[in-house]
Design an enzyme around this catalytic site. Sequence first.
Site, PDB file in Angstrom:
ATOM      1  N   GLY A  94       0.787  -1.226   0.000  1.00  0.00           N
ATOM      2  CA  GLY A  94       0.000   0.000   0.000  1.00  0.00           C
ATOM      3  C   GLY A  94       0.817   1.273   0.000  1.00  0.00           C
ATOM      4  O   GLY A  94       0.304   2.353   0.308  1.00  0.00           O
ATOM      5  N   HIS A 101       9.022   6.077   4.905  1.00  0.00           N
ATOM      6  CA  HIS A 101       8.373   6.767   6.022  1.00  0.00           C
ATOM      7  C   HIS A 101       7.779   5.770   6.994  1.00  0.00           C
ATOM      8  O   HIS A 101       7.267   4.725   6.597  1.00  0.00           O
ATOM      9  CB  HIS A 101       7.304   7.745   5.536  1.00  0.00           C
ATOM     10  CG  HIS A 101       6.337   7.175   4.543  1.00  0.00           C
ATOM     11  ND1 HIS A 101       6.660   6.975   3.214  1.00  0.00           N
ATOM     12  CD2 HIS A 101       5.071   6.730   4.687  1.00  0.00           C
ATOM     13  CE1 HIS A 101       5.630   6.462   2.576  1.00  0.00           C
ATOM     14  NE2 HIS A 101       4.653   6.279   3.439  1.00  0.00           N
ATOM     15  N   LEU A 102       7.844   6.124   8.251  1.00  0.00           N
ATOM     16  CA  LEU A 102       7.243   5.357   9.339  1.00  0.00           C
ATOM     17  C   LEU A 102       5.976   6.087   9.763  1.00  0.00           C
ATOM     18  O   LEU A 102       6.031   7.259  10.140  1.00  0.00           O
ATOM     19  CB  LEU A 102       8.241   5.283  10.498  1.00  0.00           C
ATOM     20  CG  LEU A 102       7.800   4.610  11.795  1.00  0.00           C
ATOM     21  CD1 LEU A 102       7.551   3.129  11.594  1.00  0.00           C
ATOM     22  CD2 LEU A 102       8.872   4.823  12.862  1.00  0.00           C
TER      23      LEU A 102
HETATM   24  P1  5GP Z   1       1.999   5.473   2.149  1.00  0.00           P
HETATM   25  O1  5GP Z   1       0.661   5.142   1.570  1.00  0.00           O
HETATM   26  O2  5GP Z   1       3.033   5.689   1.080  1.00  0.00           O
HETATM   27  O3  5GP Z   1       2.443   4.533   3.227  1.00  0.00           O
HETATM   28  O4  5GP Z   1       1.792   6.834   2.931  1.00  0.00           O
HETATM   29  C1  5GP Z   1       1.895   8.088   2.345  1.00  0.00           C
HETATM   30  C2  5GP Z   1       1.226   9.047   3.290  1.00  0.00           C
HETATM   31  O5  5GP Z   1       1.605  10.347   2.908  1.00  0.00           O
HETATM   32  C3  5GP Z   1      -0.306   8.986   3.250  1.00  0.00           C
HETATM   33  O6  5GP Z   1      -0.801   8.677   4.549  1.00  0.00           O
HETATM   34  C4  5GP Z   1      -0.699  10.379   2.786  1.00  0.00           C
HETATM   35  O7  5GP Z   1      -1.864  10.864   3.422  1.00  0.00           O
HETATM   36  C5  5GP Z   1       0.519  11.213   3.134  1.00  0.00           C
HETATM   37  N1  5GP Z   1       0.722  12.357   2.260  1.00  0.00           N
HETATM   38  C6  5GP Z   1       0.662  12.358   0.899  1.00  0.00           C
HETATM   39  N2  5GP Z   1       0.927  13.592   0.422  1.00  0.00           N
HETATM   40  C7  5GP Z   1       1.165  14.382   1.516  1.00  0.00           C
HETATM   41  C8  5GP Z   1       1.491  15.760   1.664  1.00  0.00           C
HETATM   42  O8  5GP Z   1       1.631  16.531   0.705  1.00  0.00           O
HETATM   43  N3  5GP Z   1       1.661  16.223   2.924  1.00  0.00           N
HETATM   44  C9  5GP Z   1       1.522  15.401   4.017  1.00  0.00           C
HETATM   45  N4  5GP Z   1       1.705  15.966   5.221  1.00  0.00           N
HETATM   46  N5  5GP Z   1       1.219  14.100   3.919  1.00  0.00           N
HETATM   47  C10 5GP Z   1       1.040  13.592   2.678  1.00  0.00           C
END
Ligand code: 5GP
Length: 115
Positions: A94, A101-102
């Site tokens: 996902g 990132h954690l």
């Molecule tokens: P992943 O799905 O890759 O584990 O998590 C990515 C996370 O980054 C998601 O929870 C999403 O809401 C967050 N995210 C995406 N774009 C941005 C942004 O521009 N700013 C912030 N603060 N969070 C973001």
Amino acid sequence: MTADCLFCKIISGDIPSNKIYEDKDVYAFHDINPAAPSHVLIIPKKHLHDITEAKDQDAELIGKLVLRANTIAEEIGLTENGFRYVINTGSDGGQTVFHLHLHLLGGRPMSWPPG
Ligand code: 5GP
Ligand code: ZN
């Protein structure tokens, strides 16, 4: 810094974020689309595509990431009731942003197994 990486742009300040913590190695900020009452992203400043890109030379950095997350969890009051760490990896995992990132999630009970 990887030019087309969203989180590298957040670290550099080119894209604004709601920052919680920063030092020379680690940056932490609130997730823009929180999946729980508390949802913090803790990231290394070094661009790693995902956790599988972390190698022996990154062991200290990964340790700092988790220990900083522990401190943030304590500071925002999540330690007593508990919380969850998540590192989504690849498409089945996902992952949507390809800078390691954690996720620190808390403030509500979490179900198991995850969807
Ligand atoms: P992943 O799905 O890759 O584990 O998590 C990515 C996370 O980054 C998601 O929870 C999403 O809401 C967050 N995210 C995406 N774009 C941005 C942004 O521009 N700013 C912030 N603060 N969070 C973001
Ligand atoms: Zn990056």
